[in-house]
Design an enzyme around this catalytic site. Structure first.
Site, PDB file in Angstrom:
ATOM      1  N   THR A  46      20.572 -32.472   5.645  1.00 52.10           N
ATOM      2  CA  THR A  46      20.531 -33.198   4.381  1.00 52.10           C
ATOM      3  C   THR A  46      21.800 -34.021   4.176  1.00 52.10           C
ATOM      4  OG1 THR A  46      19.128 -31.469   3.448  1.00 52.10           O
ATOM      5  CG2 THR A  46      20.146 -32.974   1.885  1.00 52.10           C
ATOM      6  N   CYS A  47      22.928 -33.512   4.635  1.00 52.64           N
ATOM      7  CA  CYS A  47      24.186 -34.250   4.486  1.00 52.64           C
ATOM      8  C   CYS A  47      24.156 -35.546   5.289  1.00 52.64           C
ATOM      9  CB  CYS A  47      25.370 -33.394   4.919  1.00 52.64           C
ATOM     10  SG  CYS A  47      25.580 -31.916   3.911  1.00 52.64           S
ATOM     11  N   THR A  48      23.601 -35.481   6.491  1.00 54.11           N
ATOM     12  CA  THR A  48      23.481 -36.687   7.309  1.00 54.11           C
ATOM     13  C   THR A  48      22.556 -37.686   6.630  1.00 54.11           C
ATOM     14  OG1 THR A  48      23.934 -35.459   9.339  1.00 54.11           O
ATOM     15  CG2 THR A  48      22.783 -37.567   9.571  1.00 54.11           C
TER      16      THR A  48
END
Length: 159
Positions: A46-48
């Protein structure tokens, strides 16, 4: 917790922008509005997606004079590798000392994974006076911010 209307906590942290140099919030208010997008960790799903979405929408932020920074507890060297791997052109602030997650009150743990002291997914927009004009904090690390809402907040802070 830091909220809209509060003075943004000042800090100095390493800036990963292909190189590594010190970044002090109060010394960079000329580049406001500043968008601080806290994320738990580089090279994670999700961070990417979140950082790549900010990259995809970066021109819209730049059009209103806003400067975007990602913020995580990763070391700046890992952040530079992440920037390179994902083609990110905006800077990432390294909170490896965990001072920002504490100052902005966005520290969280993944107890089941044995990971402690990472950033909650959160976004703060800071105006040229150093005031927070927008805040969004999620207790669910799988939830992304409303990017249109963040862009609107940056536009309003620029006016």
């Amino acid at each position: 917790m830091v909220r809209t209307g509060d003075a943004a906590p000042d800090f100095t942290a390493p800036l990963a922008d292909g190189d590594v140099s010190p970044f002090t919030l109060s010394e960079n208010l000329d580049d406001a509005p500043l968008v601080l997008a806290f994320f738990p960790g580089a090279f994670t799903g999700t961070c990417t997606t979140e950082m790549c979405t900010f990259q995809d929408q970066l021109a819209g932020f730049e059009d209103v004079g806003a400067t975007v920074y990602g913020v995580s507890v990763d070391l700046p060297f890992a952040q530079n590798a992440f920037r390179s791997a994902e083609g990110l052109t905006f800077g990432l602030l390294s909170d490896h000392e965990k001072e920002l997650v504490d100052a902005y009150d966005v520290r969280m743990d993944f107890d089941g994974l044995g990971v402690h002291g990472v950033a909650k997914r959160s976004v703060f927009v800071i105006d040229a006076d150093g005031d927070v004009t927008y805040d969004w904090v999620s207790d669910d690390p799988s939830v992304e911010p409303d990017y249109e809402e963040v862009a609107d907040a940056a536009r309003e802070a620029a006016e």
